[in-house]
Design a protein around this motif. Structure first.
Motif, PDB file in Angstrom:
ATOM      1  N   SER A   1     -10.236  11.902  -4.566  1.00  0.00           N
ATOM      2  CA  SER A   1      -9.901  12.307  -3.193  1.00  0.00           C
ATOM      3  C   SER A   1      -8.534  11.780  -2.764  1.00  0.00           C
ATOM      4  N   LEU A   2      -8.219  10.542  -3.163  1.00  0.00           N
ATOM      5  CA  LEU A   2      -6.925   9.967  -2.784  1.00  0.00           C
ATOM      6  C   LEU A   2      -5.780  10.686  -3.494  1.00  0.00           C
ATOM      7  N   ILE A   3      -5.985  11.008  -4.762  1.00  0.00           N
ATOM      8  CA  ILE A   3      -4.952  11.740  -5.505  1.00  0.00           C
ATOM      9  C   ILE A   3      -4.703  13.095  -4.853  1.00  0.00           C
ATOM     10  N   SER A   4      -5.783  13.796  -4.513  1.00  0.00           N
ATOM     11  CA  SER A   4      -5.646  15.112  -3.875  1.00  0.00           C
ATOM     12  C   SER A   4      -4.903  15.005  -2.552  1.00  0.00           C
ATOM     13  N   TRP A   5      -5.256  13.993  -1.762  1.00  0.00           N
ATOM     14  CA  TRP A   5      -4.599  13.792  -0.461  1.00  0.00           C
ATOM     15  C   TRP A   5      -3.122  13.489  -0.662  1.00  0.00           C
ATOM     16  N   ALA A   6      -2.817  12.608  -1.608  1.00  0.00           N
ATOM     17  CA  ALA A   6      -1.424  12.205  -1.843  1.00  0.00           C
ATOM     18  C   ALA A   6      -0.577  13.381  -2.309  1.00  0.00           C
ATOM     19  N   LEU A   7      -1.146  14.244  -3.156  1.00  0.00           N
ATOM     20  CA  LEU A   7      -0.393  15.408  -3.635  1.00  0.00           C
ATOM     21  C   LEU A   7      -0.175  16.426  -2.525  1.00  0.00           C
ATOM     22  N   THR A   8      -1.201  16.617  -1.689  1.00  0.00           N
ATOM     23  CA  THR A   8      -1.084  17.556  -0.562  1.00  0.00           C
ATOM     24  C   THR A   8      -0.017  17.094   0.418  1.00  0.00           C
ATOM     25  N   ASN A   9       0.068  15.776   0.621  1.00  0.00           N
ATOM     26  CA  ASN A   9       0.998  15.202   1.605  1.00  0.00           C
ATOM     27  C   ASN A   9       2.175  14.499   0.942  1.00  0.00           C
ATOM     28  N   LYS A  10       2.504  14.940  -0.260  1.00  0.00           N
ATOM     29  CA  LYS A  10       3.523  14.258  -1.067  1.00  0.00           C
ATOM     30  C   LYS A  10       4.855  14.092  -0.333  1.00  0.00           C
ATOM     31  N   ASN A  11       5.326  15.149   0.290  1.00  0.00           N
ATOM     32  CA  ASN A  11       6.627  15.082   0.967  1.00  0.00           C
ATOM     33  C   ASN A  11       6.646  14.069   2.086  1.00  0.00           C
ATOM     34  N   ILE A  12       5.542  13.978   2.831  1.00  0.00           N
ATOM     35  CA  ILE A  12       5.453  13.000   3.921  1.00  0.00           C
ATOM     36  C   ILE A  12       5.441  11.592   3.351  1.00  0.00           C
ATOM     37  N   VAL A  13       4.609  11.385   2.311  1.00  0.00           N
ATOM     38  CA  VAL A  13       4.466  10.060   1.703  1.00  0.00           C
ATOM     39  C   VAL A  13       5.790   9.546   1.153  1.00  0.00           C
ATOM     40  N   LEU A  14       6.502  10.406   0.456  1.00  0.00           N
ATOM     41  CA  LEU A  14       7.750   9.971  -0.177  1.00  0.00           C
ATOM     42  C   LEU A  14       8.858   9.722   0.831  1.00  0.00           C
ATOM     43  N   ASP A  15       8.678  10.192   2.074  1.00  0.00           N
ATOM     44  CA  ASP A  15       9.680   9.934   3.114  1.00  0.00           C
ATOM     45  C   ASP A  15       9.408   8.647   3.890  1.00  0.00           C
ATOM     46  N   LEU A  16       8.278   7.993   3.596  1.00  0.00           N
ATOM     47  CA  LEU A  16       7.940   6.764   4.326  1.00  0.00           C
ATOM     48  C   LEU A  16       8.899   5.636   3.957  1.00  0.00           C
TER      49      LEU A  16
ATOM     50  N   GLU B   1       0.820  -1.206   0.000  1.00  0.00           N
ATOM     51  CA  GLU B   1       0.000   0.000   0.000  1.00  0.00           C
ATOM     52  C   GLU B   1       0.857   1.260   0.000  1.00  0.00           C
ATOM     53  N   ILE B   2       1.964   1.234   0.739  1.00  0.00           N
ATOM     54  CA  ILE B   2       2.879   2.380   0.755  1.00  0.00           C
ATOM     55  C   ILE B   2       3.495   2.592  -0.627  1.00  0.00           C
ATOM     56  N   THR B   3       3.895   1.498  -1.268  1.00  0.00           N
ATOM     57  CA  THR B   3       4.459   1.591  -2.620  1.00  0.00           C
ATOM     58  C   THR B   3       3.471   2.236  -3.581  1.00  0.00           C
ATOM     59  N   ILE B   4       2.219   1.791  -3.518  1.00  0.00           N
ATOM     60  CA  ILE B   4       1.187   2.332  -4.409  1.00  0.00           C
ATOM     61  C   ILE B   4       0.891   3.793  -4.073  1.00  0.00           C
ATOM     62  N   LEU B   5       0.847   4.122  -2.791  1.00  0.00           N
ATOM     63  CA  LEU B   5       0.597   5.510  -2.388  1.00  0.00           C
ATOM     64  C   LEU B   5       1.712   6.427  -2.884  1.00  0.00           C
ATOM     65  N   LYS B   6       2.951   5.970  -2.841  1.00  0.00           N
ATOM     66  CA  LYS B   6       4.066   6.771  -3.350  1.00  0.00           C
ATOM     67  C   LYS B   6       3.936   7.007  -4.853  1.00  0.00           C
ATOM     68  N   LEU B   7       3.491   5.990  -5.584  1.00  0.00           N
ATOM     69  CA  LEU B   7       3.312   6.129  -7.028  1.00  0.00           C
ATOM     70  C   LEU B   7       2.154   7.081  -7.341  1.00  0.00           C
ATOM     71  N   ILE B   8       1.100   7.008  -6.532  1.00  0.00           N
ATOM     72  CA  ILE B   8      -0.024   7.941  -6.695  1.00  0.00           C
ATOM     73  C   ILE B   8       0.451   9.369  -6.455  1.00  0.00           C
ATOM     74  N   ALA B   9       1.286   9.555  -5.424  1.00  0.00           N
ATOM     75  CA  ALA B   9       1.815  10.885  -5.111  1.00  0.00           C
ATOM     76  C   ALA B   9       2.668  11.437  -6.260  1.00  0.00           C
ATOM     77  N   ARG B  10       3.216  10.533  -7.060  1.00  0.00           N
ATOM     78  CA  ARG B  10       3.999  10.943  -8.236  1.00  0.00           C
ATOM     79  C   ARG B  10       3.111  11.065  -9.472  1.00  0.00           C
ATOM     80  N   GLN B  11       1.801  10.990  -9.247  1.00  0.00           N
ATOM     81  CA  GLN B  11       0.794  11.153 -10.301  1.00  0.00           C
ATOM     82  C   GLN B  11       0.873  10.065 -11.371  1.00  0.00           C
TER      83      GLN B  11
END
Length: 216
Positions: free
Chosen positions: A201-216, A155-165
């Motif tokens: 909604s998930l894309i918006s959340w991931a972009l807003t919190n991109k820096n946090i997500v990519l540091d996981l 899930e973290i891997t997928i969330l990071k990819l979503i954050a990268r659009q």
């Protein structure tokens, strides 16, 4: 009690007057200053070369941000205690600091005595956040990080990819899984993070919190 002379420091800030003021204050109070830096790359090089007990870093610096310096230094095995000194009070910065397990977070409005309190706290193995932060902000940042830590590695891997659009189809191809599997993971992420299950909604959340997500 820890003697001030035994506390070696690297100080980094791209504002010359602030850097000069910190340097002179620490020097006047008998701390051992191993170096100063005006950008993140210089700060990283000095930390890895001189191995200070404590590094005080501005967040917004050229070449590398304070957060990027800390992440890279830790990846290279640095044992330095890190304190960020910033104007930023926003919760996303606090959450990112917590995600990186940064030892201390101070604001540039804080007094020198609080900087000293923070240094002693982190050298004793404690986490220290500026007294200027209200309890709710710290609690909210901790809660967001707690939710993120409930995610599985997939899930973290997928969330990071979503954050990268990256699109669902591209994620499926990258991970060699079906689009349906990706959608299932997306649903689980939305549920665990308590995100509104509306379109994008998930894309918006991931972009807003991109820096946090990519540091996981």
């Amino acid at each position: 009690m820890i003697s001030k002379q035994s506390i070696s420091l690297i100080i980094a800030d791209d504002h010359p007057l602030l850097l000069k003021g910190l340097f002179e204050e620490f020097k006047a109070n008998n701390y051992t200053i191993l170096g100063t830096a005006v950008n993140g790359m210089e700060a990283l090089e000095q930390i890895l070369t001189h191995k200070p007990r404590v590094a005080l870093l501005d967040i917004d610096m050229p070449l590398l941000t304070g957060f990027e310096v800390i992440k890279t230094a830790k990846e290279k095995g640095s044992k330095t205690k890190f304190i960020v000194l910033s104007f930023h009070k926003e919760s996303e910065y606090v959450a990112q600091a917590k995600a990186l397990s940064i030892n201390g977070y101070l604001l540039k409005e804080d007094s020198f005595s609080e900087i000293e309190d923070c240094i002693i706290a982190v050298l004793n193995g404690d986490e220290y956040f500026s007294k200027s932060f209200d309890a709710f902000s710290l609690q909210n940042a901790s809660e967001e990080l707690r939710k993120l830590k409930q995610l599985t590695p997939s899930e973290i891997t997928i969330l990071k990819l979503i954050a990268r659009q990256i699109t669902t189809g591209e994620i499926a191809e990258t991970l060699n899984v079906s689009a349906r599997t990706v959608e299932k993971h997306r649903s689980n992420i939305i549920a665990k993070l308590h995100i509104d299950n509306s379109s994008n909604s998930l894309i918006s959340w991931a972009l807003t919190n991109k820096n946090i997500v990519l540091d996981l």
